[in-house]
Design an enzyme around this catalytic site. Structure first.
Site, PDB file in Angstrom:
ATOM      1  N   ASP A  13      46.795  24.851  36.349  1.00  0.00           N
ATOM      2  CA  ASP A  13      47.652  23.554  35.554  1.00  0.00           C
ATOM      3  C   ASP A  13      47.437  22.390  36.570  1.00  0.00           C
ATOM      4  O   ASP A  13      46.665  22.374  37.668  1.00  0.00           O
ATOM      5  CB  ASP A  13      49.108  23.853  35.007  1.00  0.00           C
ATOM      6  CG  ASP A  13      50.056  24.041  36.333  1.00  0.00           C
ATOM      7  OD1 ASP A  13      49.716  23.806  37.346  1.00  0.00           O
ATOM      8  OD2 ASP A  13      51.413  23.928  35.891  1.00  0.00           O
ATOM      9  N   CYS A  70      49.417  27.909  39.101  1.00  0.00           N
ATOM     10  CA  CYS A  70      50.179  26.872  38.776  1.00  0.00           C
ATOM     11  C   CYS A  70      51.238  26.510  40.010  1.00  0.00           C
ATOM     12  O   CYS A  70      50.644  26.903  41.032  1.00  0.00           O
ATOM     13  CB  CYS A  70      51.094  27.303  37.290  1.00  0.00           C
ATOM     14  SG  CYS A  70      52.338  28.427  37.774  1.00  0.00           S
ATOM     15  N   THR A  72      54.242  27.545  40.827  1.00  0.00           N
ATOM     16  CA  THR A  72      54.819  28.690  41.660  1.00  0.00           C
ATOM     17  C   THR A  72      53.858  29.869  41.248  1.00  0.00           C
ATOM     18  O   THR A  72      54.190  30.956  42.162  1.00  0.00           O
ATOM     19  CB  THR A  72      56.104  28.841  40.907  1.00  0.00           C
ATOM     20  OG1 THR A  72      55.940  29.466  39.717  1.00  0.00           O
ATOM     21  CG2 THR A  72      57.137  28.124  41.169  1.00  0.00           C
ATOM     22  N   VAL A  74      54.157  31.573  38.742  1.00  0.00           N
ATOM     23  CA  VAL A  74      55.168  32.559  37.858  1.00  0.00           C
ATOM     24  C   VAL A  74      54.745  32.080  36.329  1.00  0.00           C
ATOM     25  O   VAL A  74      54.563  33.138  35.653  1.00  0.00           O
ATOM     26  CB  VAL A  74      56.719  32.224  38.137  1.00  0.00           C
ATOM     27  CG1 VAL A  74      57.405  32.887  37.049  1.00  0.00           C
ATOM     28  CG2 VAL A  74      56.897  32.903  39.386  1.00  0.00           C
ATOM     29  N   GLY A  75      54.674  30.955  35.986  1.00  0.00           N
ATOM     30  CA  GLY A  75      54.714  30.707  34.661  1.00  0.00           C
ATOM     31  C   GLY A  75      53.184  31.038  34.100  1.00  0.00           C
ATOM     32  O   GLY A  75      53.113  31.685  32.982  1.00  0.00           O
ATOM     33  N   HIS A 103      47.728  50.234  43.843  1.00  0.00           N
ATOM     34  CA  HIS A 103      48.600  50.900  42.932  1.00  0.00           C
ATOM     35  C   HIS A 103      48.620  50.320  41.471  1.00  0.00           C
ATOM     36  O   HIS A 103      48.724  51.280  40.578  1.00  0.00           O
ATOM     37  CB  HIS A 103      49.813  50.554  43.511  1.00  0.00           C
ATOM     38  CG  HIS A 103      49.858  51.527  44.492  1.00  0.00           C
ATOM     39  ND1 HIS A 103      51.124  51.741  45.307  1.00  0.00           N
ATOM     40  CD2 HIS A 103      49.076  52.104  45.602  1.00  0.00           C
ATOM     41  CE1 HIS A 103      50.778  52.443  46.466  1.00  0.00           C
ATOM     42  NE2 HIS A 103      49.729  52.729  46.474  1.00  0.00           N
ATOM     43  N   ASN A 104      48.430  49.007  41.214  1.00  0.00           N
ATOM     44  CA  ASN A 104      48.640  48.461  39.971  1.00  0.00           C
ATOM     45  C   ASN A 104      47.354  48.272  39.264  1.00  0.00           C
ATOM     46  O   ASN A 104      47.544  47.578  38.113  1.00  0.00           O
ATOM     47  CB  ASN A 104      49.491  47.427  39.833  1.00  0.00           C
ATOM     48  CG  ASN A 104      50.845  47.509  40.796  1.00  0.00           C
ATOM     49  OD1 ASN A 104      50.946  46.770  41.738  1.00  0.00           O
ATOM     50  ND2 ASN A 104      51.641  48.431  40.427  1.00  0.00           N
ATOM     51  N   HIS A 138      48.553  56.729  40.044  1.00  0.00           N
ATOM     52  CA  HIS A 138      48.659  55.350  39.648  1.00  0.00           C
ATOM     53  C   HIS A 138      47.945  55.233  38.099  1.00  0.00           C
ATOM     54  O   HIS A 138      48.548  54.297  37.466  1.00  0.00           O
ATOM     55  CB  HIS A 138      48.201  54.404  40.562  1.00  0.00           C
ATOM     56  CG  HIS A 138      48.532  54.726  42.136  1.00  0.00           C
ATOM     57  ND1 HIS A 138      50.040  54.469  42.112  1.00  0.00           N
ATOM     58  CD2 HIS A 138      48.026  54.988  43.208  1.00  0.00           C
ATOM     59  CE1 HIS A 138      50.102  54.708  43.488  1.00  0.00           C
ATOM     60  NE2 HIS A 138      48.991  54.965  44.054  1.00  0.00           N
ATOM     61  N   ARG A 141      50.689  55.601  35.541  1.00  0.00           N
ATOM     62  CA  ARG A 141      51.636  54.514  35.396  1.00  0.00           C
ATOM     63  C   ARG A 141      51.153  53.363  34.846  1.00  0.00           C
ATOM     64  O   ARG A 141      51.638  52.646  33.900  1.00  0.00           O
ATOM     65  CB  ARG A 141      52.366  54.258  37.090  1.00  0.00           C
ATOM     66  CG  ARG A 141      52.993  55.498  37.359  1.00  0.00           C
ATOM     67  CD  ARG A 141      53.206  55.482  38.974  1.00  0.00           C
ATOM     68  NE  ARG A 141      53.752  56.780  39.311  1.00  0.00           N
ATOM     69  CZ  ARG A 141      53.816  57.075  40.652  1.00  0.00           C
ATOM     70  NH1 ARG A 141      53.274  56.345  41.552  1.00  0.00           N
ATOM     71  NH2 ARG A 141      54.337  58.253  40.929  1.00  0.00           N
TER      72      ARG A 141
HETATM   73  C1  RB5 Z   1      54.471  22.147  36.535  1.00  0.00           C
HETATM   74  O1  RB5 Z   1      55.477  21.374  36.866  1.00  0.00           O
HETATM   75  C2  RB5 Z   1      55.173  23.745  36.838  1.00  0.00           C
HETATM   76  O2  RB5 Z   1      56.326  24.163  36.001  1.00  0.00           O
HETATM   77  C3  RB5 Z   1      54.334  24.741  36.760  1.00  0.00           C
HETATM   78  O3  RB5 Z   1      53.230  24.385  37.473  1.00  0.00           O
HETATM   79  C4  RB5 Z   1      54.707  26.023  37.354  1.00  0.00           C
HETATM   80  O4  RB5 Z   1      55.219  26.271  38.458  1.00  0.00           O
HETATM   81  C5  RB5 Z   1      55.329  26.885  36.126  1.00  0.00           C
HETATM   82  O5  RB5 Z   1      55.812  28.183  36.105  1.00  0.00           O
END
Ligand code: RB5
Length: 151
Positions: A13, A70, A72, A74-75, A103-104, A138, A141
């Site tokens: 992103d 992105c 983090t 995470v998203g 493993h994964n 593995h 799993r």
């Molecule tokens: C964007 O500001 C931010 O939310 C995105 O890059 C990311 O970190 C989401 O998980």
């Protein structure tokens, strides 16, 4: 016999345009073919769009592996994991990246441009690419993970 060129799809992103380009060049310098499905501008956009693109390219076999970045990690990894067959892992250091392969059998690596610096990101990517899936116990799993997709 001709060696098969590794194909990696990379998606991001707006938070990760610069790091995406650094990683892209890093991969290309190793002879890896890179498919860029990320945004190339700093205009605010929605990470799920790019997580899905990375996931679909891997699940369809268009790419061998995927990298999703992105802010983090995470998203974009949550979004990629919604695509059937994807095993995306957020890794902020090389140890997790290595074990996520061993493993994964992770097929998408995610990390955050606001979390790791570019040298750490390169090290994470290299460690992930060098590691090999161990299979054996593995596999059961990993199969159990994908069985969840059928429920
Ligand atoms: C964007 O500001 C931010 O939310 C995105 O890059 C990311 O970190 C989401 O998980």
């Amino acid at each position: 016999m001709e060696e098969k060129v590794l194909k990696i799809v990379i998606g991001n992103d707006h938070a990760a345009v610069e790091l995406k380009n650094i990683i892209r060049e890093h991969l290309e310098s190793k002879g890896i073919e890179v498919i860029n499905v990320g945004t190339d501008t700093n205009d605010s956009c929605d990470y799920p769009v790019y997580g899905e693109k990375v996931g679909r390219a891997v699940a369809s076999g268009e790419a061998d592996l995927g990298i999703a970045i992105c802010g983090t990690g995470v998203g974009i990894s949550i979004a990629a994991n919604k695509v059937k067959g994807v095993r995306a892992c957020v890794c902020s250091e090389p140890y997790s990246a290595k074990l996520s392969r061993m493993h994964n059998n992770s097929n998408v690596l995610a990390f955050g441009a606001r979390v790791v610096g570019s040298e750490m990101a390169k090290m994470i990517v290299d460690t992930w690419l060098e590691a090999e899936y161990e299979g054996g116990r593995h596999q059961r799993r990993v199969d159990l993970i994908h069985a969840i997709e059928e429920k």
